[in-house]
Scaffold this motif. Sequence first.
Motif, PDB file in Angstrom:
ATOM      1  N   UNK A  62       0.824  -1.203   0.000  1.00 55.25           N
ATOM      2  CA  UNK A  62       0.000   0.000   0.000  1.00 55.25           C
ATOM      3  C   UNK A  62       0.862   1.258   0.000  1.00 55.25           C
ATOM      4  N   UNK A  63       1.925   1.258   0.801  1.00 63.57           N
ATOM      5  CA  UNK A  63       2.765   2.449   0.936  1.00 63.57           C
ATOM      6  C   UNK A  63       3.512   2.784  -0.350  1.00 63.57           C
ATOM      7  N   UNK A  64       4.057   1.785  -1.026  1.00 57.47           N
ATOM      8  CA  UNK A  64       4.904   2.030  -2.183  1.00 57.47           C
ATOM      9  C   UNK A  64       4.267   1.618  -3.507  1.00 57.47           C
ATOM     10  N   UNK A  65       3.215   0.785  -3.437  1.00 54.44           N
ATOM     11  CA  UNK A  65       2.559   0.331  -4.659  1.00 54.44           C
ATOM     12  C   UNK A  65       1.139   0.820  -4.814  1.00 54.44           C
ATOM     13  N   UNK A  66       0.635   1.550  -3.805  1.00 50.16           N
ATOM     14  CA  UNK A  66      -0.718   2.103  -3.828  1.00 50.16           C
ATOM     15  C   UNK A  66      -1.748   1.035  -4.185  1.00 50.16           C
ATOM     16  N   UNK A  67      -1.569  -0.160  -3.593  1.00 48.03           N
ATOM     17  CA  UNK A  67      -2.435  -1.284  -3.919  1.00 48.03           C
ATOM     18  C   UNK A  67      -3.050  -1.861  -2.657  1.00 48.03           C
ATOM     19  N   UNK A  68      -4.343  -2.131  -2.734  1.00 52.38           N
ATOM     20  CA  UNK A  68      -5.058  -2.709  -1.600  1.00 52.38           C
ATOM     21  C   UNK A  68      -4.774  -4.204  -1.487  1.00 52.38           C
TER      22      UNK A  68
END
Length: 410
Positions: A196-202
């Motif tokens: 989430x922090x570096x890939x903006x993925x849930x």
Amino acid sequence: MTKKLSVVNRRQFLRQAGISAGAGLVASHSMTQVLAANSAEQDRRLQFTKDDLPTSWVSEESAAQTTTSQAVERTCIAPSIETRLFASSNVGGSNERIQLALQRLACAGFKVDNPAITSRQYLRFAGTDSQRASDLQNIATGAIEAPKLLLGVRGGYGAVRLLPMVDWSTLGRIMQERGTILAGFSDVTAIQCALLAKGDMSSLAAPMLYSEFGKTNPDQVSCRQFSEALTNPSLAITVPDASLTSTNLPSILASGEPKTITGTIWGGNLSVVSALAGSEYLPRIRGGIVFLEDVGEQAYRIERMLYDLYLAGVFEGQQAIVFGALSGSGEDSYDKRYDVATVIRQLQQLTGLPIYSGMSFGHIGNKHSFPLGARCQISENTTGGYQLAFTDYSTIKAASVHTEGLWQSV
């Protein structure tokens, strides 16, 4: 639409699922015989870590459901959901338990492409750091096509060692394009936070291969809620009270009247989240909702980890804190009045944030899977509890999943 189920004999099913008899369970044996061999006594001998749920913690209701299910006709569907495992933490421990879990996943419709990774071991870990990181990094490089589901094998410890070895930005982008769902909890929190922090993925806070689906009697409620979170694009969870966090707390602890809150929910296991404080792998979500759970930590240790986050400024700019189960905290040997409720009341005074307790997730039975990194709306209900409603996350077609397969014998 009613899903069409087909009853297949065991040899046909193993061939369709791509699981060889030589890989684990002999095809001439029935799953009932395997379950008998993999007895509850054997389960108790296994060393529990934070992702395991001791059988004594399983509710009577859940146990009764499992007993009842044994009399139901066994049905499976042909596995079609592209699934890969990632083993970021502890080694599995029991090959019989792993093979049982793999067969249940196949029965439920999940086609696991890389079951061989469950046999890796280096020290206490499920392979060397490079091997474990490759489960994810090979997808980021394009060496392996992104599946629909990336399911954690188990937790314990070790995921934090992999964080610098994965291209999280590229992995997140590829997962978004494919609609890939990464599922796990406990030590896998490190993977979920970095993604989430570096890939903006849930990702999905959910049970894992070894820690749930390989049990002699998997928790049916947890299995059903896992399927629900995978397939429902408008998931909602109602929390009636704070008892899973502490019986000495209200469900909503706030300075004023609680308001409806909408923001990105993130977090996971408190021990892991606090260990990431100050690193680039901890999400920095503006207007976020922090979710935290843990097991086997005394009240003073819980407070110390919360202070780690508070002093690192993690709670600044957040809208609320949600607590799941803080199970097995025990009593303070100096003063029994110093308990989880006291710790959370202190946190509310420190941060000024509304705190919602009793969320049905953590190292417990009957847990509700839910998306991390998704939009979440929290609203008070008329019975003294609250509801969480989730949007903006990847799902799987419901017709592809045969939920009962997750706990059935085959």
